[in-house]
Design a protein around this motif. Structure first.
Motif, PDB file in Angstrom:
ATOM      1  N   PRO A  56     -21.087 -16.033 -74.262  1.00  0.00           N
ATOM      2  CA  PRO A  56     -20.049 -16.771 -75.099  1.00  0.00           C
ATOM      3  C   PRO A  56     -19.599 -16.463 -76.451  1.00  0.00           C
ATOM      4  O   PRO A  56     -18.452 -16.353 -77.063  1.00  0.00           O
ATOM      5  CB  PRO A  56     -20.600 -18.302 -75.502  1.00  0.00           C
ATOM      6  N   LEU A  57     -20.514 -15.384 -77.086  1.00  0.00           N
ATOM      7  CA  LEU A  57     -19.948 -14.536 -78.380  1.00  0.00           C
ATOM      8  C   LEU A  57     -19.103 -13.666 -78.004  1.00  0.00           C
ATOM      9  O   LEU A  57     -17.979 -13.431 -78.831  1.00  0.00           O
ATOM     10  CB  LEU A  57     -21.347 -14.083 -79.093  1.00  0.00           C
ATOM     11  N   GLY A  58     -19.229 -12.955 -76.943  1.00  0.00           N
ATOM     12  CA  GLY A  58     -18.484 -11.683 -76.639  1.00  0.00           C
ATOM     13  C   GLY A  58     -16.993 -12.159 -76.157  1.00  0.00           C
ATOM     14  O   GLY A  58     -16.108 -11.804 -76.609  1.00  0.00           O
ATOM     15  N   ILE A  59     -16.905 -13.466 -75.697  1.00  0.00           N
ATOM     16  CA  ILE A  59     -15.514 -13.952 -75.388  1.00  0.00           C
ATOM     17  C   ILE A  59     -14.857 -14.546 -76.868  1.00  0.00           C
ATOM     18  O   ILE A  59     -13.670 -14.281 -76.839  1.00  0.00           O
ATOM     19  CB  ILE A  59     -15.776 -15.220 -74.231  1.00  0.00           C
TER      20      ILE A  59
ATOM     21  N   GLY B  50     -15.457  -1.356 -82.405  1.00  0.00           N
ATOM     22  CA  GLY B  50     -15.667  -0.866 -81.172  1.00  0.00           C
ATOM     23  C   GLY B  50     -16.642  -1.630 -80.366  1.00  0.00           C
ATOM     24  O   GLY B  50     -16.525  -1.952 -79.152  1.00  0.00           O
ATOM     25  N   PHE B  51     -17.822  -1.970 -80.842  1.00  0.00           N
ATOM     26  CA  PHE B  51     -18.963  -2.634 -80.246  1.00  0.00           C
ATOM     27  C   PHE B  51     -18.388  -4.077 -79.864  1.00  0.00           C
ATOM     28  O   PHE B  51     -18.479  -4.564 -78.902  1.00  0.00           O
ATOM     29  CB  PHE B  51     -19.965  -2.886 -81.031  1.00  0.00           C
ATOM     30  N   LEU B  52     -17.558  -4.711 -80.705  1.00  0.00           N
ATOM     31  CA  LEU B  52     -17.084  -6.261 -80.494  1.00  0.00           C
ATOM     32  C   LEU B  52     -16.123  -6.161 -79.455  1.00  0.00           C
ATOM     33  O   LEU B  52     -16.012  -7.019 -78.726  1.00  0.00           O
ATOM     34  CB  LEU B  52     -16.537  -6.639 -81.958  1.00  0.00           C
ATOM     35  N   SER B  53     -15.274  -5.160 -79.437  1.00  0.00           N
ATOM     36  CA  SER B  53     -14.306  -4.971 -78.399  1.00  0.00           C
ATOM     37  C   SER B  53     -14.658  -4.691 -77.298  1.00  0.00           C
ATOM     38  O   SER B  53     -14.048  -5.142 -76.053  1.00  0.00           O
ATOM     39  CB  SER B  53     -13.162  -3.919 -78.852  1.00  0.00           C
ATOM     40  N   LEU B  54     -15.711  -4.114 -77.272  1.00  0.00           N
ATOM     41  CA  LEU B  54     -16.451  -3.605 -75.623  1.00  0.00           C
ATOM     42  C   LEU B  54     -17.281  -4.945 -75.235  1.00  0.00           C
ATOM     43  O   LEU B  54     -17.443  -4.963 -74.147  1.00  0.00           O
ATOM     44  CB  LEU B  54     -17.096  -2.325 -75.659  1.00  0.00           C
ATOM     45  N   LYS B  55     -17.702  -5.638 -76.019  1.00  0.00           N
ATOM     46  CA  LYS B  55     -18.646  -6.669 -75.825  1.00  0.00           C
ATOM     47  C   LYS B  55     -18.170  -7.854 -74.562  1.00  0.00           C
ATOM     48  O   LYS B  55     -18.866  -8.330 -74.003  1.00  0.00           O
ATOM     49  CB  LYS B  55     -18.770  -7.816 -77.026  1.00  0.00           C
ATOM     50  N   VAL B  56     -16.797  -7.934 -74.572  1.00  0.00           N
ATOM     51  CA  VAL B  56     -16.453  -8.954 -73.680  1.00  0.00           C
ATOM     52  C   VAL B  56     -16.488  -8.202 -72.289  1.00  0.00           C
ATOM     53  O   VAL B  56     -16.772  -8.982 -71.267  1.00  0.00           O
ATOM     54  CB  VAL B  56     -14.828  -9.048 -73.917  1.00  0.00           C
TER      55      VAL B  56
ATOM     56  N   PRO C  36     -19.411 -10.234 -66.908  1.00  0.00           N
ATOM     57  CA  PRO C  36     -20.452 -10.106 -65.746  1.00  0.00           C
ATOM     58  C   PRO C  36     -21.827 -10.908 -66.153  1.00  0.00           C
ATOM     59  O   PRO C  36     -22.048 -11.699 -65.185  1.00  0.00           O
ATOM     60  CB  PRO C  36     -20.706  -8.620 -65.756  1.00  0.00           C
ATOM     61  N   ALA C  37     -21.932 -10.811 -67.485  1.00  0.00           N
ATOM     62  CA  ALA C  37     -22.993 -12.012 -67.742  1.00  0.00           C
ATOM     63  C   ALA C  37     -22.782 -13.285 -67.445  1.00  0.00           C
ATOM     64  O   ALA C  37     -23.607 -14.189 -66.965  1.00  0.00           O
ATOM     65  CB  ALA C  37     -23.354 -11.793 -69.588  1.00  0.00           C
ATOM     66  N   VAL C  38     -21.602 -13.924 -67.668  1.00  0.00           N
ATOM     67  CA  VAL C  38     -21.368 -15.210 -67.044  1.00  0.00           C
ATOM     68  C   VAL C  38     -21.644 -15.626 -65.573  1.00  0.00           C
ATOM     69  O   VAL C  38     -22.490 -16.224 -65.220  1.00  0.00           O
ATOM     70  CB  VAL C  38     -19.833 -15.681 -67.604  1.00  0.00           C
ATOM     71  N   PHE C  39     -21.066 -14.519 -64.856  1.00  0.00           N
ATOM     72  CA  PHE C  39     -21.442 -14.528 -63.319  1.00  0.00           C
ATOM     73  C   PHE C  39     -22.942 -14.456 -62.921  1.00  0.00           C
ATOM     74  O   PHE C  39     -23.264 -15.113 -62.128  1.00  0.00           O
ATOM     75  CB  PHE C  39     -20.576 -13.450 -63.014  1.00  0.00           C
ATOM     76  N   LEU C  40     -23.698 -13.690 -63.792  1.00  0.00           N
ATOM     77  CA  LEU C  40     -24.932 -13.516 -63.396  1.00  0.00           C
ATOM     78  C   LEU C  40     -25.754 -14.608 -63.731  1.00  0.00           C
ATOM     79  O   LEU C  40     -26.609 -15.079 -63.060  1.00  0.00           O
ATOM     80  CB  LEU C  40     -25.571 -12.078 -64.098  1.00  0.00           C
TER      81      LEU C  40
ATOM     82  N   ALA D 121     -29.619  -4.498 -65.858  1.00  0.00           N
ATOM     83  CA  ALA D 121     -28.719  -3.462 -65.813  1.00  0.00           C
ATOM     84  C   ALA D 121     -27.738  -3.733 -67.118  1.00  0.00           C
ATOM     85  O   ALA D 121     -27.297  -2.796 -67.907  1.00  0.00           O
ATOM     86  CB  ALA D 121     -28.046  -3.187 -64.494  1.00  0.00           C
ATOM     87  N   VAL D 122     -27.078  -4.885 -66.852  1.00  0.00           N
ATOM     88  CA  VAL D 122     -26.202  -5.214 -67.860  1.00  0.00           C
ATOM     89  C   VAL D 122     -26.742  -5.298 -69.298  1.00  0.00           C
ATOM     90  O   VAL D 122     -26.024  -4.638 -70.054  1.00  0.00           O
ATOM     91  CB  VAL D 122     -25.405  -6.662 -67.464  1.00  0.00           C
ATOM     92  N   ALA D 123     -27.768  -5.784 -69.601  1.00  0.00           N
ATOM     93  CA  ALA D 123     -28.374  -5.733 -70.756  1.00  0.00           C
ATOM     94  C   ALA D 123     -28.769  -4.276 -71.208  1.00  0.00           C
ATOM     95  O   ALA D 123     -28.735  -3.955 -72.238  1.00  0.00           O
ATOM     96  CB  ALA D 123     -29.674  -6.757 -70.752  1.00  0.00           C
TER      97      ALA D 123
END
Length: 215
Positions: free
Chosen positions: A33-36, A119-125, A130-134, A195-197
């Motif tokens: 949720p933070l990434g979104i 850059g990290f925050l922009s890529l976090k989404v 995929p984290a939501v689906f997992l 893998a995502v983590a």
């Protein structure tokens, strides 16, 4: 200390008992949720700042967005440290002896840590989606494991072309079959979560590591 070992080194079935798996899941659960939210905030700041730059206010909005991204990057740094026992320290590449507002603002703009955090925050989404689906997959698998004690019931796996994909479990043989199916699916999803983590960890180490002042 939580290791940064590659996901391929985790035993296939042992992923269920590996404590690193649950550190990763905790990070994804909080981070999704933070990434979104980051994506929405940064996009709004950039869009409104660009539009309002026509009347001069936009420059302040863009700069506030940049400073806000540093604060959010600090939150992410602490989250990564807590989840994986990392040692990501606050950056020290912004001069603290700037004489005046403009030199201070220039220091923030020149700091590599500002752009690394952004850059990290922009890529976090791209980690959050995929984290939501997992996480949904894990919840579904756990509900199937309990099928023998809760049937009849219908489990929904998602939608395809607007139509729900469901499995109606009405009999004991179906409920018994659901258990090994769920356990196999759970192992697969847990490996995918690791893998995502792992990607998120590498991003954090690479982009949120301490930036130092230099020439």
């Amino acid at each position: 200390m939580v290791s940064l070992r590659e996901p391929s080194s985790v035993p296939i079935v042992g992923v269920v008992a590996d404590r690193r798996t649950y550190a990763n899941l905790a990070y994804l659960l909080v981070g999704a949720p933070l990434g979104i939210a980051y994506s929405m905030l940064l996009t709004s700041g950039v869009v409104f700042g660009t539009l309002l730059s026509l009347v001069g206010v936009g420059v302040a909005v863009l700069f506030a967005t940049l400073i806000g991204s540093r604060l959010l990057a600090g939150i992410e740094r602490r989250l990564a440290n807590a989840a994986w026992s990392l040692d990501l320290r606050p950056p020290d590449d912004v001069p603290d002896d700037a004489d005046g507002l403009l030199p201070l603002a220039k220091g923030y703009v020149d700091a590599s840590s500002t752009w690394g955090g952004l850059g990290f925050l922009s890529l976090k989404v791209w980690i959050a989606v995929p984290a939501v689906f997992l996480l949904f997959g894990i919840a579904t698998a756990l509900s199937l494991v309990a099928a023998p004690v809760r049937y009849p019931y219908t489990v929904e796996f998602g939608t395809v072309n607007g139509e729900p994909v469901t499995w109606a479990i009405d009999t004991l043989p179906e409920a018994a079959l659901a258990v090994p199916v769920a356990l196999c699916g759970l192992v697969v999803v847990l490996h995918a979560s690791n893998a995502v983590a792992y990607v998120a960890r590498r991003m954090a180490v690479g982009l949120l590591g301490r930036g130092r002042s230099g020439g």
